[in-house]
Design a protein around this motif. Structure first.
Motif, PDB file in Angstrom:
ATOM      1  N   GLN A   1       0.832  -1.201   0.000  1.00  0.00           N
ATOM      2  CA  GLN A   1       0.000   0.000   0.000  1.00  0.00           C
ATOM      3  C   GLN A   1       0.872   1.260   0.000  1.00  0.00           C
ATOM      4  OE1 GLN A   1      -2.391   0.876   3.511  1.00  0.00           O
ATOM      5  NE2 GLN A   1      -4.089   1.462   2.179  1.00  0.00           N
ATOM      6  N   GLU A   2       1.972   1.215   0.727  1.00  0.00           N
ATOM      7  CA  GLU A   2       2.877   2.371   0.768  1.00  0.00           C
ATOM      8  C   GLU A   2       3.426   2.678  -0.629  1.00  0.00           C
ATOM      9  OE1 GLU A   2       7.044   3.754   2.878  1.00  0.00           O
ATOM     10  OE2 GLU A   2       5.872   2.152   3.800  1.00  0.00           O
TER      11      GLU A   2
ATOM     12  N   ARG B   1       0.476   4.038  -2.823  1.00  0.00           N
ATOM     13  CA  ARG B   1       0.124   5.428  -2.485  1.00  0.00           C
ATOM     14  C   ARG B   1       1.136   6.415  -3.072  1.00  0.00           C
ATOM     15  NH1 ARG B   1      -4.892   4.736  -0.701  1.00  0.00           N
ATOM     16  NH2 ARG B   1      -5.138   3.951   1.393  1.00  0.00           N
TER      17      ARG B   1
ATOM     18  N   LYS C   1     -11.619  -0.816   6.193  1.00  0.00           N
ATOM     19  CA  LYS C   1     -11.532   0.479   6.888  1.00  0.00           C
ATOM     20  C   LYS C   1     -10.356   0.487   7.876  1.00  0.00           C
ATOM     21  CE  LYS C   1     -16.051   2.469   6.478  1.00  0.00           C
ATOM     22  NZ  LYS C   1     -15.775   3.862   6.190  1.00  0.00           N
ATOM     23  N   GLN C   2     -10.185  -0.604   8.625  1.00  0.00           N
ATOM     24  CA  GLN C   2      -9.072  -0.690   9.576  1.00  0.00           C
ATOM     25  C   GLN C   2      -7.730  -0.557   8.874  1.00  0.00           C
ATOM     26  OE1 GLN C   2      -9.805  -4.519  11.368  1.00  0.00           O
ATOM     27  NE2 GLN C   2     -11.042  -3.670  13.034  1.00  0.00           N
ATOM     28  N   TRP C   3      -7.611  -1.160   7.712  1.00  0.00           N
ATOM     29  CA  TRP C   3      -6.360  -1.146   6.964  1.00  0.00           C
ATOM     30  C   TRP C   3      -6.229   0.102   6.094  1.00  0.00           C
ATOM     31  CZ3 TRP C   3      -5.080  -6.716   4.882  1.00  0.00           C
ATOM     32  CH2 TRP C   3      -5.034  -7.617   5.958  1.00  0.00           C
ATOM     33  N   LYS C   4      -7.224   0.976   6.146  1.00  0.00           N
ATOM     34  CA  LYS C   4      -7.224   2.234   5.387  1.00  0.00           C
ATOM     35  C   LYS C   4      -7.164   2.015   3.875  1.00  0.00           C
ATOM     36  CE  LYS C   4      -5.337   5.064   9.133  1.00  0.00           C
ATOM     37  NZ  LYS C   4      -5.972   4.333  10.142  1.00  0.00           N
TER      38      LYS C   4
ATOM     39  N   ASP D   1      -8.884   1.964   0.122  1.00  0.00           N
ATOM     40  CA  ASP D   1      -9.828   2.851  -0.554  1.00  0.00           C
ATOM     41  C   ASP D   1     -11.132   2.137  -0.887  1.00  0.00           C
ATOM     42  OD1 ASP D   1      -8.052   5.166  -0.809  1.00  0.00           O
ATOM     43  OD2 ASP D   1      -6.925   3.884  -2.195  1.00  0.00           O
TER      44      ASP D   1
ATOM     45  N   LEU E   1     -16.722   3.175   1.080  1.00  0.00           N
ATOM     46  CA  LEU E   1     -15.672   2.441   0.384  1.00  0.00           C
ATOM     47  C   LEU E   1     -16.032   2.276  -1.093  1.00  0.00           C
ATOM     48  CD1 LEU E   1     -15.089  -0.476   2.921  1.00  0.00           C
ATOM     49  CD2 LEU E   1     -13.477   1.369   2.412  1.00  0.00           C
TER      50      LEU E   1
END
Length: 182
Positions: A60-61, A64, A80-83, A85, A100
């Motif tokens: 994810q980093e 992003r 949602k916890q893992w942020k 999209d 979401l």
């Protein structure tokens, strides 16, 4: 998606990379090489919970930094916890009234209808061509794919045996791949 955001058609990336055990070693470079603003669907069902979470965070980093959307194949709560999209999966797993991004899988007309009813922001219709993900499954082929895609309310993302050459031949605005992008 929230009411103040653009329509799904406007924000939905045209190109999507799906993760899988078989492309795991190539994901860092694949994410770095995707056009800015593409999408990444994280599945990685082969990992245990802690390892899966850590691998998602690392990928994810990278995503992003490239301006890619990240979508998780799991529960809405975990997404949602893992942020993430968005969330990816069958129509029956889609949350109601959630902000979401909802990407729904479909393989036939019945599943397209279910995806539309679930409020899909995008539908991954597959398999278009023969693929290692569904060995022995008869692919839809370009003609049947177009016939089904025209009837959907949500934007369709072509999946299954896709690569850049097939995407050009299919002449479809949105497509996704596992092997074809990694």
């Amino acid at each position: 998606m929230t009411q103040d955001q653009s329509s799904p058609e406007q924000v939905l990336p045209k190109l999507w990379l799906l993760s899988d055990a078989r492309n795991d070693n190539a994901l860092e470079s694949a994410l770095a090489n995707l056009p800015r603003g593409s999408g990444f669907i994280y599945r990685h069902y082969h990992l245990g919970p802690d390892e899966r979470r850590a691998r998602f965070a690392a990928l994810q980093e990278i995503a992003r930094k490239q301006g890619h959307l990240t979508v998780l194949s799991d529960t809405p709560v975990k997404a949602k916890q893992w942020k993430a999209d968005g969330i990816y999966g069958a129509a029956g797993r889609m949350p109601k009234g959630n902000d979401l991004l909802k990407l729904v899988t479909a393989h036939d007309w019945k599943e397209i209808v279910a995806a539309d009813r679930a409020g899909a922001d995008g539908i991954l219709l597959s398999p278009i061509f023969a693929t290692r993900s569904h060995p022995g499954t008869k692919p839809l082929g370009p003609l049947r794919f177009r016939m089904l895609a025209r009837k959907a309310k949500a934007p369709i993302i072509a999946l299954g045996g896709m690569n850049a050459e097939r995407a050009r031949r299919l002449d479809w605005p949105r497509w996704a791949a596992i092997d074809g992008l990694s």
